[in-house]
Write a protein that holds these residues in place. Structure first.
Motif: not given
Length: 256
Positions: A112, A115, A118-120, A123-129
């Motif tokens: 976590r 990730t 990466q998400e925040k 803007g990557r989707k969770k699976d990609e992150a």
């Protein structure tokens, strides 16, 4: 400024990943950086050495604007990050940073920790992150630690996790601020091995370090700072074996 520094200041800097021009930094009345001028070529590893208080970490923090320079210019891949109108966050996203302390979120697992930004930020989707995080954890030899919390990692593992976190953001270059100084001696090698692998892959790196063996083996250029100025710079193998400036000679006589 030495003759060597003057020569390099006038060198071809087109295509430089990092280009620092006449950089000054004051903290109150204390001038910590006194006209720093140098560049890091694309794909180069530049190691910065010098005594405590010489301005090394301040220089590094100015490159990605964690510290605001008092005057001078810094260009990141040709764009001026010190321009008042610059999109600093956008330019900073190209730069990975690894500190002396690991700065991992203690309440999050290693995965976590890798990730969330990466998400925040990206803007990557969770699976990609998650996919990217697992790939970078594998790169630093920590695949089996993705579910662990930082408190259960050794210092060396924590620093490798911090490197993986920076790499997960897909930076164009990496800044390292004495990444091994907080580690027990037996843990230093694993972190340096990861950094050597990055260098071998062509990652542009600026490394403030006291690891002279790493500088000699991996560095393309060595910068010796003292008193807020660049005293001497050149090929690490040449500078370490035959320093030209008296201050460089004195420093190296104490650390080699």
């Amino acid at each position: 400024m030495t003759a060597e520094t003057t020569h390099r200041a006038g060198a071809d800097r087109s295509g430089a990943a990092i280009d620092v021009q006449d950089l000054h930094k004051y903290f109150g009345d204390n001038e910590v950086l006194k006209g720093i001028d140098f560049h890091v070529g694309n794909g180069q590893v530049v190691c910065v050495i010098g005594p405590s208080g010489s301005g090394k970490s301040t220089l590094l923090r100015c490159v990605n604007m964690l510290e605001t320079p008092t005057s001078g210019k810094i260009f990141v891949e040709g764009e001026e990050i010190t321009d008042p109108d610059a999109d600093v966050d956008k330019l900073r996203a190209r730069i990975g940073m690894v500190f002396q302390q690991f700065n991992l979120f203690p309440h999050m697992t290693v995965l976590r920790n890798l990730t969330i930004a990466q998400e925040k930020v990206k803007g990557r989707k969770k699976d990609e992150a998650v996919e990217i995080a697992r790939a970078t954890l594998a790169k630093v030899g920590l695949s089996e630690k993705e579910s662990a919390y930082p408190a259960h990692l050794s210092g060396g593992q924590s620093q490798r996790a911090a490197i993986a976190r920076a790499l997960s953001m897909s930076p164009d270059m990496m800044l390292f601020d004495e990444p091994t100084s907080a580690l027990d001696p037996e843990l230093v090698g694993d972190v340096l091995a990861v950094m050597k692998d990055l260098a071998a892959e062509g990652m542009t790196m600026m490394v403030v370090t006291h690891e002279m063996g790493f500088a000699r083996e991996v560095g393309d250029n060595l910068v010796f700072m003292d008193g807020g100025v660049i005293v001497e710079e050149g090929d690490p193998r040449v500078v370490l074996a035959d320093p030209q400036h008296e201050r460089t000679q004195l420093f190296l006589s104490k650390v080699l």
